[in-house]
Design an enzyme around this catalytic site. Structure first.
Site, PDB file in Angstrom:
ATOM      1  N   MET A 112      29.054 -41.975  27.205  1.00  0.00           N
ATOM      2  CA  MET A 112      29.994 -42.758  26.411  1.00  0.00           C
ATOM      3  C   MET A 112      29.283 -44.032  25.986  1.00  0.00           C
ATOM      4  SD  MET A 112      32.946 -43.138  25.042  1.00  0.00           S
ATOM      5  CE  MET A 112      33.177 -44.573  23.984  1.00  0.00           C
ATOM      6  N   GLU A 113      29.322 -44.271  24.671  1.00  0.00           N
ATOM      7  CA  GLU A 113      28.502 -45.304  24.052  1.00  0.00           C
ATOM      8  C   GLU A 113      29.063 -46.715  24.211  1.00  0.00           C
ATOM      9  OE1 GLU A 113      30.326 -42.934  22.643  1.00  0.00           O
ATOM     10  OE2 GLU A 113      31.181 -43.525  20.718  1.00  0.00           O
ATOM     11  N   ASP A 116      42.001 -36.247  21.157  1.00  0.00           N
ATOM     12  CA  ASP A 116      41.115 -35.402  21.939  1.00  0.00           C
ATOM     13  C   ASP A 116      40.972 -34.010  21.297  1.00  0.00           C
ATOM     14  OD1 ASP A 116      39.598 -35.848  24.228  1.00  0.00           O
ATOM     15  OD2 ASP A 116      40.834 -34.472  25.403  1.00  0.00           O
ATOM     16  N   HIS A 128      21.482 -39.849  21.731  1.00  0.00           N
ATOM     17  CA  HIS A 128      22.805 -39.759  21.121  1.00  0.00           C
ATOM     18  C   HIS A 128      23.610 -41.039  21.361  1.00  0.00           C
ATOM     19  CE1 HIS A 128      26.479 -37.577  19.769  1.00  0.00           C
ATOM     20  NE2 HIS A 128      27.056 -38.410  20.618  1.00  0.00           N
ATOM     21  N   GLU A 129      23.723 -41.429  22.603  1.00  0.00           N
ATOM     22  CA  GLU A 129      24.549 -42.618  22.903  1.00  0.00           C
ATOM     23  C   GLU A 129      23.936 -43.878  22.292  1.00  0.00           C
ATOM     24  OE1 GLU A 129      27.308 -41.735  23.709  1.00  0.00           O
ATOM     25  OE2 GLU A 129      26.898 -39.786  24.610  1.00  0.00           O
ATOM     26  N   PRO A 170      34.009 -37.193  32.924  1.00  0.00           N
ATOM     27  CA  PRO A 170      34.326 -35.979  32.166  1.00  0.00           C
ATOM     28  C   PRO A 170      33.427 -35.720  30.959  1.00  0.00           C
ATOM     29  CG  PRO A 170      35.968 -37.688  31.738  1.00  0.00           C
ATOM     30  CD  PRO A 170      35.061 -38.219  32.810  1.00  0.00           C
ATOM     31  N   GLU A 224      30.730 -39.147  15.027  1.00  0.00           N
ATOM     32  CA  GLU A 224      29.930 -38.170  15.770  1.00  0.00           C
ATOM     33  C   GLU A 224      28.934 -37.386  14.919  1.00  0.00           C
ATOM     34  OE1 GLU A 224      29.660 -38.333  18.851  1.00  0.00           O
ATOM     35  OE2 GLU A 224      31.447 -39.474  19.425  1.00  0.00           O
ATOM     36  N   LYS A 284      32.428 -30.315  29.522  1.00  0.00           N
ATOM     37  CA  LYS A 284      31.619 -29.345  28.790  1.00  0.00           C
ATOM     38  C   LYS A 284      31.104 -28.229  29.707  1.00  0.00           C
ATOM     39  CE  LYS A 284      27.036 -29.244  26.841  1.00  0.00           C
ATOM     40  NZ  LYS A 284      25.816 -30.045  26.673  1.00  0.00           N
ATOM     41  N   GLY A 317      29.387 -36.264  28.857  1.00  0.00           N
ATOM     42  CA  GLY A 317      27.965 -36.444  29.078  1.00  0.00           C
ATOM     43  C   GLY A 317      27.649 -37.925  29.064  1.00  0.00           C
ATOM     44  N   HIS A 372      24.778 -44.223  18.659  1.00  0.00           N
ATOM     45  CA  HIS A 372      26.119 -44.764  18.411  1.00  0.00           C
ATOM     46  C   HIS A 372      26.104 -46.286  18.234  1.00  0.00           C
ATOM     47  CE1 HIS A 372      29.033 -41.546  18.526  1.00  0.00           C
ATOM     48  NE2 HIS A 372      28.632 -41.088  19.700  1.00  0.00           N
ATOM     49  N   TYR A 423      31.101 -32.931  15.334  1.00  0.00           N
ATOM     50  CA  TYR A 423      29.703 -33.056  15.773  1.00  0.00           C
ATOM     51  C   TYR A 423      28.762 -32.201  14.925  1.00  0.00           C
ATOM     52  CZ  TYR A 423      31.180 -35.432  20.087  1.00  0.00           C
ATOM     53  OH  TYR A 423      31.698 -36.325  20.985  1.00  0.00           O
TER      54      TYR A 423
HETATM   55  N1  BES Z   1      31.851 -40.836  22.250  1.00  0.00           N
HETATM   56  C1  BES Z   1      31.533 -39.557  22.769  1.00  0.00           C
HETATM   57  C2  BES Z   1      32.438 -39.138  23.901  1.00  0.00           C
HETATM   58  C3  BES Z   1      33.909 -39.110  23.562  1.00  0.00           C
HETATM   59  C4  BES Z   1      34.369 -38.677  22.336  1.00  0.00           C
HETATM   60  C5  BES Z   1      34.825 -39.508  24.499  1.00  0.00           C
HETATM   61  C6  BES Z   1      35.729 -38.689  22.049  1.00  0.00           C
HETATM   62  C7  BES Z   1      36.182 -39.490  24.225  1.00  0.00           C
HETATM   63  C8  BES Z   1      36.641 -39.086  22.992  1.00  0.00           C
HETATM   64  C9  BES Z   1      30.079 -39.482  23.223  1.00  0.00           C
HETATM   65  O1  BES Z   1      29.209 -40.191  22.408  1.00  0.00           O
HETATM   66  C10 BES Z   1      29.661 -38.060  23.114  1.00  0.00           C
HETATM   67  O2  BES Z   1      29.643 -37.559  22.031  1.00  0.00           O
HETATM   68  N2  BES Z   1      29.321 -37.450  24.230  1.00  0.00           N
HETATM   69  C11 BES Z   1      28.845 -36.097  24.259  1.00  0.00           C
HETATM   70  C12 BES Z   1      27.358 -36.146  24.239  1.00  0.00           C
HETATM   71  C13 BES Z   1      26.627 -35.166  23.459  1.00  0.00           C
HETATM   72  C14 BES Z   1      27.168 -34.698  22.177  1.00  0.00           C
HETATM   73  C15 BES Z   1      25.150 -35.476  23.385  1.00  0.00           C
HETATM   74  C16 BES Z   1      29.324 -35.464  25.531  1.00  0.00           C
HETATM   75  O3  BES Z   1      29.847 -36.173  26.376  1.00  0.00           O
HETATM   76  O4  BES Z   1      29.181 -34.266  25.694  1.00  0.00           O
HETATM   77 ZN    ZN Z   2      28.961 -39.168  20.517  1.00  0.00          ZN
END
Ligand code: BES
Ligand code: ZN
Length: 651
Positions: free
Chosen positions: A302-303, A408, A327-328, A298, A350, A604, A300, A331, A416
């Protein structure tokens, strides 16, 4: 050591001002002429003791996990024992978070012990309480997961690339680790871990830890994570996976069909690590590998430490979407090293990471490239804030109050993009040299610790003069609603031409359907456009009120409907699905949308597409409902939740 009082007098009076004018949560009693230290004290205490999203208590903390598990694909459950080592000093009663887990037996230092499970709460699950006694060292919990495990996606063999083996992956952030491991599910508790995991022999198991590079005969794999991590970084992936090394300390795991393309796409990962270290200090996690997941992931990325989880939708063949890797990777400092104390401080994870991502991208691809990313972030921010000010203005504060709500809800442009622009303003104000030195020492001083917004502000206050602090309006940025007027405006050279092209297109009279008579931007130029320029172009059309005719012309010229880049497909269809546009050939148009929405589960992308369809006429709405009915079961539980809410709102 800290030059606080004078400055914080002014800071706090601003805080007071902000609180009065924007109804920020009021501290009980009058705000005294104290300093941010009071805010720090209160917030630190709150964060350490009453994380609103965990039942666990600070008085009895765990320090290590030994996890012994078996993954059963036929029944879609994990059977496991979690052996938790407690901190040396602790209270009698130990509390864990658990949600939808079937707890079989609990032992304290090997002896069977009583436990209670509280009535399940929809959001938080149940408190698992054990009267262990102050001398207890290790608590062992035998349990199995259930079909209610929101962190797990059991992905059927038929839907994988190779169709040979099923796939399993976890997504623990923010509060879903408790659905596959009973744990103290709060970012304020860190632990090291070891694990032994049994999987079908034809599959490989990987975790957010030291990992095997190939399958073995036994199907049993051992893992170790010697650096302490919070529970939301626990991760497991199991599938028909192969490994290709990229550099000295990086590589990629994916299904055999995908792994070569992925290694090509991510070839500059090693450079990214080097650049990141030069910016903000050592990479503390040993290796940095990546795992490409099925398209239903779901997010992009996950770090997960040592093993970033990625959507396959970034493997597009031209390396144009690798800012996601930056990005990852970032993190590994902001988030994994210095961790938001609770989800109210999510911007600490973020916002810093987006900022760091831009700096890595600038070093690798140049300022012009990073400027495009920043400009896109700004566009998102302005649009997002405008929408949120209509629907949920409270949510536009960087410091959040998510008690009683799903964390969430805090995953949006505020953490962000508002976070990023605030830090960018700090950089602009202090100058790069001072700002970078400050950030570097911040990461070093707080590594493997949690960070509360107010503690960061205290550090910032120490670094800044009163004048700098006030000119930024730090307190307003962090605590007030909306977007401050001194928000930096990114200027992108490469977008100048794109914006021209948008204008040109929009100046074409709506009835001018003859493509040949239309003067479009020279292909010698557009051929060099990256994904980012095209995204800006599509958004420009949308923002400029493009008509169906404009979209038809744009599509005829640039072939958006036939794009193979998911980022462009999603932006394009999100724009046109809101209108009556139905492509050059309505059947092809329909099937393109159907195929995309049934095969990709990245939130997204799919959420805005469905939303646009639901804003359209009745046909569009019914079409959206039909696709969702077919596709829902193949989406991740998190995407299902989000979309269920979207559809409920539009019924
Ligand atoms: N850690 C996040 C994903 C996340 C945040 C999962 C909160 C569950 C709860 C990850 O680092 C992230 O920010 N992913 C973004 C990437 C983007 C901003 C480059 C995404 O998945 O869209
Ligand atoms: Zn992130």
């Amino acid at each position: 050591m800290r030059r606080l009082p004078a400055l914080l007098f002014s800071a706090l009076s601003t805080l007071f001002f902000v609180q009065c004018t924007t109804e920020a949560p009021q501290a009980s009693g009058p705000i005294r002429s104290n300093t941010i230290d009071v805010a720090v004290d209160t917030s630190v205490r709150e964060a350490l003791f009453v994380d609103p999203h965990s039942y666990s208590t600070a008085e009895a903390k765990v320090v290590a996990l030994d996890w012994d598990a078996e993954v059963d694909f036929s029944q879609e459950i994990i059977r496991a024992t979690a052996h938790w080592t407690l901190a040396e000093l602790h209270a009698d009663t130990v509390v864990f978070d658990s949600k939808a887990l079937d707890i079989k037996e609990v032992r304290v230092d090997g002896k069977v012990a009583n436990f209670t499970l509280s009535t399940p709460d929809d959001l938080l699950g149940s408190a698992l309480t054990i009267a262990a006694g102050a001398q207890a060292k290790v608590i062992s919990i035998d349990y199995q997961t259930t079909s209610g495990a929101e962190a797990l996606q059991w992905y059927p063999r038929e839907l994988t690339e190779g169709k040979r083996q099923p796939f399993l992956f976890t997504q623990s952030q923010a509060i879903l680790a408790r659905t596959w491991v009973p744990c103290q599910d709060r970012s304020g508790v860190r632990f090291t871990y070891t694990a032994k995991v049994k999987v079908p022999k034809e599959t490989l198991a990987l975790m957010s830890a030291s990992n095997p590079s190939s399958k073995n005969e036994t199907g049993v794999y051992e893992f170790s994570m010697p650096q302490p991590i919070p529970s939301y970084l626990l991760a497991l992936g199991v599938g028909d996976l192969e490994f290709i090394p990229i550099g000295e300390r990086s590589g990629v795991y994916a299904e055999p069909e995908m792994v070569r393309n992925a290694a090509f796409e991510f070839s500059r990962t090693e450079d990214m690590i080097t650049q990141a270290e030069e910016l903000y200090g050592p990479y503390y996690w040993g290796r940095y590998d990546m795992l490409v997941l099925p398209p239903s992931f779901p997010f992009g990325g996950m770090e997960n430490p040592r093993l970033t989880f990625l959507t396959p939708t970034v493997v597009v063949g031209d390396r144009s979407l690798v800012s996601l890797i930056a990005h990852e990777l970032a993190h590994s400092w902001s988030g994994n090293l210095v961790t938001n104390a609770t989800w109210n401080d999510f911007w600490i994870n973020e916002g810093f990471t987006v900022y760091f991502e831009m700096r890595i991208m600038e070093r690798l691809y140049g300022a012009d490239y990073a400027d495009m990313l920043e400009a896109l972030s700004y566009d998102d921010l302005v649009k997002g804030v405008a929408e949120m000010m209509e629907n949920d203005p409270e949510a536009t504060r960087m410091k959040q109050d998510l008690a009683g709500r799903n964390p969430d809800d805090g995953v949006n442009v505020i953490a962000y993009d508002k976070g990023f622009h605030f830090l960018k303003l700090c950089e602009n104000t202090l100058g790069r040299e001072r700002w970078d030195a400050f950030l570097k020492s911040y990461f070093e001083e707080y590594k493997f610790k949690t960070m509360v917004t107010e503690v960061f502000l205290r550090e910032l206050a120490t670094e800044m003069t009163d004048e700098e602090w006030n000119s930024i309006g730090v307190v307003e940025w962090v605590y007030a609603k909306g977007l401050p007027t001194n928000c930096p405006l990114p200027i992108s050279n490469r977008f100048v031409m794109v914006d021209e092209a948008v204008k040109m297109m929009l100046s074409v009279a709506p009835e001018a359907k003859d493509v040949k008579s239309f003067v479009y931007v020279d292909q010698a130029q557009t051929i060099r456009w990256s994904t980012h320029e095209w995204l800006r172009y599509i958004r420009g059309l949308e923002a400029g009120g493009a008509t169906v005719e404009h979209y038809a012309l744009a599509d005829a010229n640039y072939g958006f409907s036939g794009s193979r880049n998911p980022e462009i497909i999603a932006a394009w269809f999100s724009a046109v699905l809101r209108t009556e546009f139905d492509g050059h050939d309505p059947d092809i148009f329909k099937s393109t949308v159907n195929i995309f929405l049934t095969s990709v589960g990245r939130r997204k992308f799919i959420v805005p597409m469905y939303q646009s369809m639901l804003e359209g006429d009745e046909d569009r709405q019914n079409w959206a409902k039909k696709i969702y009915m077919d596709a829902r079961s193949s989406y991740h539980p998190l995407a299902q939740q989000t979309l269920d809410a979207v559809f409920a709102q539009n019924m």
